[in-house]
Design a protein around this motif. Sequence first.
Motif, PDB file in Angstrom:
ATOM      1  N   GLN A   2       9.598   3.234  -7.599  1.00 21.93           N
ATOM      2  CA  GLN A   2       8.396   4.089  -8.208  1.00 21.93           C
ATOM      3  C   GLN A   2       7.500   3.162  -9.349  1.00 21.93           C
ATOM      4  O   GLN A   2       7.796   2.065  -9.797  1.00 21.93           O
ATOM      5  CB  GLN A   2       9.081   4.952  -9.159  1.00 21.93           C
ATOM      6  N   LYS A   3       6.086   3.680  -9.284  1.00 14.63           N
ATOM      7  CA  LYS A   3       5.423   2.560  -9.980  1.00 14.63           C
ATOM      8  C   LYS A   3       5.002   3.438 -11.422  1.00 14.63           C
ATOM      9  O   LYS A   3       5.385   4.842 -11.531  1.00 14.63           O
ATOM     10  CB  LYS A   3       4.145   2.628  -9.409  1.00 14.63           C
ATOM     11  N   THR A   4       4.652   2.665 -12.165  1.00 13.63           N
ATOM     12  CA  THR A   4       3.950   3.327 -13.436  1.00 13.63           C
ATOM     13  C   THR A   4       2.684   4.067 -12.838  1.00 13.63           C
ATOM     14  O   THR A   4       1.854   3.937 -11.926  1.00 13.63           O
ATOM     15  CB  THR A   4       3.613   2.462 -14.629  1.00 13.63           C
ATOM     16  N   VAL A   5       2.155   5.039 -13.848  1.00 18.73           N
ATOM     17  CA  VAL A   5       0.922   5.486 -13.757  1.00 18.73           C
ATOM     18  C   VAL A   5      -0.144   4.697 -13.615  1.00 18.73           C
ATOM     19  O   VAL A   5      -1.200   4.541 -12.628  1.00 18.73           O
ATOM     20  CB  VAL A   5       0.583   6.682 -14.788  1.00 18.73           C
ATOM     21  N   ALA A   6      -0.136   3.329 -14.489  1.00 21.10           N
ATOM     22  CA  ALA A   6      -1.329   2.541 -14.456  1.00 21.10           C
ATOM     23  C   ALA A   6      -1.073   1.616 -13.143  1.00 21.10           C
ATOM     24  O   ALA A   6      -2.171   1.077 -12.689  1.00 21.10           O
ATOM     25  CB  ALA A   6      -0.998   1.462 -15.645  1.00 21.10           C
ATOM     26  N   GLY A   7       0.357   1.579 -12.636  1.00 23.55           N
ATOM     27  CA  GLY A   7       0.223   0.600 -11.557  1.00 23.55           C
ATOM     28  C   GLY A   7       0.128   1.337 -10.267  1.00 23.55           C
ATOM     29  O   GLY A   7      -0.449   0.795  -9.183  1.00 23.55           O
ATOM     30  N   LEU A   8       0.167   2.812 -10.236  1.00 24.52           N
ATOM     31  CA  LEU A   8      -0.120   3.415  -9.212  1.00 24.52           C
ATOM     32  C   LEU A   8      -1.715   3.668  -9.180  1.00 24.52           C
ATOM     33  O   LEU A   8      -2.332   3.516  -7.912  1.00 24.52           O
ATOM     34  CB  LEU A   8       0.422   4.852  -9.337  1.00 24.52           C
ATOM     35  N   LEU A   9      -2.340   3.578 -10.279  1.00 19.84           N
ATOM     36  CA  LEU A   9      -3.921   3.713 -10.176  1.00 19.84           C
ATOM     37  C   LEU A   9      -4.417   2.618  -9.599  1.00 19.84           C
ATOM     38  O   LEU A   9      -5.285   2.485  -8.770  1.00 19.84           O
ATOM     39  CB  LEU A   9      -4.372   4.104 -11.462  1.00 19.84           C
ATOM     40  N   VAL A  10      -3.744   1.484 -10.018  1.00 19.37           N
ATOM     41  CA  VAL A  10      -4.492   0.093  -9.719  1.00 19.37           C
ATOM     42  C   VAL A  10      -4.483  -0.296  -8.338  1.00 19.37           C
ATOM     43  O   VAL A  10      -4.940  -0.543  -7.510  1.00 19.37           O
ATOM     44  CB  VAL A  10      -3.886  -1.177 -10.478  1.00 19.37           C
ATOM     45  N   ALA A  11      -3.099   0.016  -7.703  1.00 16.97           N
ATOM     46  CA  ALA A  11      -2.751  -0.081  -6.526  1.00 16.97           C
ATOM     47  C   ALA A  11      -3.603   0.757  -5.551  1.00 16.97           C
ATOM     48  O   ALA A  11      -4.049   0.437  -4.420  1.00 16.97           O
ATOM     49  CB  ALA A  11      -1.187   0.194  -6.108  1.00 16.97           C
ATOM     50  N   THR A  12      -3.888   2.063  -5.987  1.00 17.15           N
ATOM     51  CA  THR A  12      -4.674   2.920  -5.050  1.00 17.15           C
ATOM     52  C   THR A  12      -6.141   2.433  -5.156  1.00 17.15           C
ATOM     53  O   THR A  12      -6.693   2.261  -3.886  1.00 17.15           O
ATOM     54  CB  THR A  12      -4.655   4.345  -5.727  1.00 17.15           C
ATOM     55  N   LEU A  13      -6.711   1.907  -6.107  1.00 18.30           N
ATOM     56  CA  LEU A  13      -7.980   1.466  -6.133  1.00 18.30           C
ATOM     57  C   LEU A  13      -8.069   0.247  -5.292  1.00 18.30           C
ATOM     58  O   LEU A  13      -9.077   0.076  -4.569  1.00 18.30           O
ATOM     59  CB  LEU A  13      -8.353   1.256  -7.597  1.00 18.30           C
ATOM     60  N   TYR A  14      -6.971  -0.861  -5.467  1.00 18.47           N
ATOM     61  CA  TYR A  14      -7.059  -1.711  -4.352  1.00 18.47           C
ATOM     62  C   TYR A  14      -6.806  -1.397  -3.048  1.00 18.47           C
ATOM     63  O   TYR A  14      -7.740  -2.029  -2.097  1.00 18.47           O
ATOM     64  CB  TYR A  14      -6.065  -2.791  -4.839  1.00 18.47           C
ATOM     65  N   GLN A  15      -6.345  -0.473  -2.690  1.00 20.09           N
ATOM     66  CA  GLN A  15      -6.128  -0.027  -1.231  1.00 20.09           C
ATOM     67  C   GLN A  15      -7.557   0.522  -0.668  1.00 20.09           C
ATOM     68  O   GLN A  15      -7.637   0.268   0.642  1.00 20.09           O
ATOM     69  CB  GLN A  15      -4.961   1.037  -1.083  1.00 20.09           C
ATOM     70  N   ILE A  16      -8.265   1.092  -1.346  1.00 17.93           N
ATOM     71  CA  ILE A  16      -9.567   1.765  -1.010  1.00 17.93           C
ATOM     72  C   ILE A  16     -10.825   0.817  -1.242  1.00 17.93           C
ATOM     73  O   ILE A  16     -11.711   1.279  -0.926  1.00 17.93           O
ATOM     74  CB  ILE A  16      -9.874   3.062  -1.543  1.00 17.93           C
ATOM     75  N   GLY A  17     -10.538  -0.497  -1.668  1.00 20.47           N
ATOM     76  CA  GLY A  17     -11.420  -1.530  -1.419  1.00 20.47           C
ATOM     77  C   GLY A  17     -11.973  -1.915  -3.049  1.00 20.47           C
ATOM     78  O   GLY A  17     -12.901  -2.848  -2.865  1.00 20.47           O
ATOM     79  N   VAL A  18     -11.562  -1.588  -3.938  1.00 18.62           N
ATOM     80  CA  VAL A  18     -11.937  -1.775  -5.447  1.00 18.62           C
ATOM     81  C   VAL A  18     -11.411  -3.179  -5.859  1.00 18.62           C
ATOM     82  O   VAL A  18     -10.046  -3.311  -5.610  1.00 18.62           O
ATOM     83  CB  VAL A  18     -11.643  -0.821  -6.488  1.00 18.62           C
ATOM     84  N   ARG A  19     -12.056  -4.178  -6.386  1.00 12.44           N
ATOM     85  CA  ARG A  19     -11.491  -5.417  -6.514  1.00 12.44           C
ATOM     86  C   ARG A  19     -11.859  -5.714  -8.029  1.00 12.44           C
ATOM     87  O   ARG A  19     -11.273  -6.797  -8.714  1.00 12.44           O
ATOM     88  CB  ARG A  19     -12.234  -6.486  -5.548  1.00 12.44           C
TER      89      ARG A  19
END
Length: 568
Positions: A2-19
Amino acid sequence: MQKTVAGLLVATLYQIGVRHIFGVTGDAMHPLAKASREQDGMQWIEVRHDEGAALAASGQAKLNGSLGVCCCTAGAGASRLIAGLNEAQKDHAPVLAISGGVPLGWRGNDYLPENIPDLLFRDVCAYTQSLDNAERAAHVIHQAIAQAYSVRGVSHLYIPSEMFEARARMQVPSLATLRQPPEIMADMADIAEAVYLIGRARNIAILAGEGCRSAIRLVLQLAQILHAPVIHSFRAKDMVAYAHPYWIGGVGLVGGAPGVEALRDADLVLMLGSDCPYGEFLPDHGRVVQVDERPQVLGRRTSVQLGIVGSVGPAIFQIIEQLPQRENRDFLRQVNRSRKKWDEMLDRKVAPTHGDEPVKPEALVRAVSNKAQADAVVVIDTGIVTLWCGNWWRQSGRQRILASFNNAAVGTSLGQANGVQILDRERQVIVAVGDDGFSMLMGEFMTSVEYRLPVKVVVFNHRERVLARLEMGTQGLPAREQSEFPGLDFAAFAVACGARGLSVKKTAELEAGLQQLLDAPGPAILDVHIDPAELPALPHAGLEQAWGLSLERVKEVLLAIGRRKLKH
């Protein structure tokens, strides 16, 4: 795991190309900043002002259409972020804004520095949601990003401090859907009607807007088939090289006479991917075929005979297949004769002057234009500098021009430039900004310095608010005192920030100063003292405006006489 909400948000952004995530650390933002630093390949960019964060994200989104991300603390940070988010909202750029919130247990109790985020952000956001349950985080994150892409606008998430560190039980679903929307096919009956109207018209002009960017080769192919001049919005100026024989010039306050005359004299206008706000420069005869993906913009700037809902590329491809090659070039020749005269006037304005004279702003724009790299990004601020650049910048066709196109906000250029430059440190990024505009968010130059972003800033130092003086002058108001702007030594400011600072105070110094600016290895500022008496070429100004300017001069003289009498 499980990730924290902050970790989930950052991981999701990274997966869709945000750097990059732009923001100011503080309050609830600490967990998000920590999560972004722990994600390989993600960079937290600590800006100097919350508005600068929103502008950097907007600049990235406007450049490539991909999601830009910014964040802020609760309270005043959110208020400041909104000013920059207007840039994304008005220029149709997908941006995700994240604001930190006060602890859930204290909400509704006027807790320091509590505000009502959904109300605060609603004016600029297509989607705004408060996250008060970690189990909903994945779905809310997906919806926010999807909405930003769908409407090419701003989504906002309000996340209280404890929610960032709460555990999220699932991953964000359907990541493949979080992308730029595909092109829209037009109705074939509408295409047939467009072909019929084109076949009946003799003099055809094309007005190209931002919606033509992915289809510009097809637009030029259509122009060549019809021998139709192509007039562009300011935002579309960079799509084609200045010297292209069909790319006639702009329209509106930052355009020229050839474009205005071509639209006036055409008996059919093809308005492609443009929601040009300057309706007063568009034809009022109604013989307009407008193509746009957004149904709500059809016919709102001027009357249209046919409105086609669809992307420009597919629509033009279908039209071209049904059109024969035209032979008559009379209208194109007429427009190009007008363009030749206009270009000669522009060239006369940049003719060499005595070396001890103040720098002409037209000459400064042309000099930067001549020296800029063929693929440079040029970020133009709002004000009189917009008028200079709109006419005297000669684009290569590979360059990109960014500005506050629909928001018309002063002081937005440096923040956008930082966002663009961090995407590619090797690409030349040039800022053209007035002294007033640079002063508004000059702290963002420290962001450039801290992250070693080699942004090159050219300050048009008029020592007054020239556009404000012109606007007041057209109303016959004495504007000198209200428009005066005491100067700052911007070169010294650059040095104080730890960057290169250069100053040009007369024409003879311009060439060397500009070359030194562009050769500097890091961020640099060129402070150019502009002749404030120089006025832009405004071929659309009528007698009423001209009389207003004359009346302004008269009032200035009378006021000056009055001051002298008082002194004696």
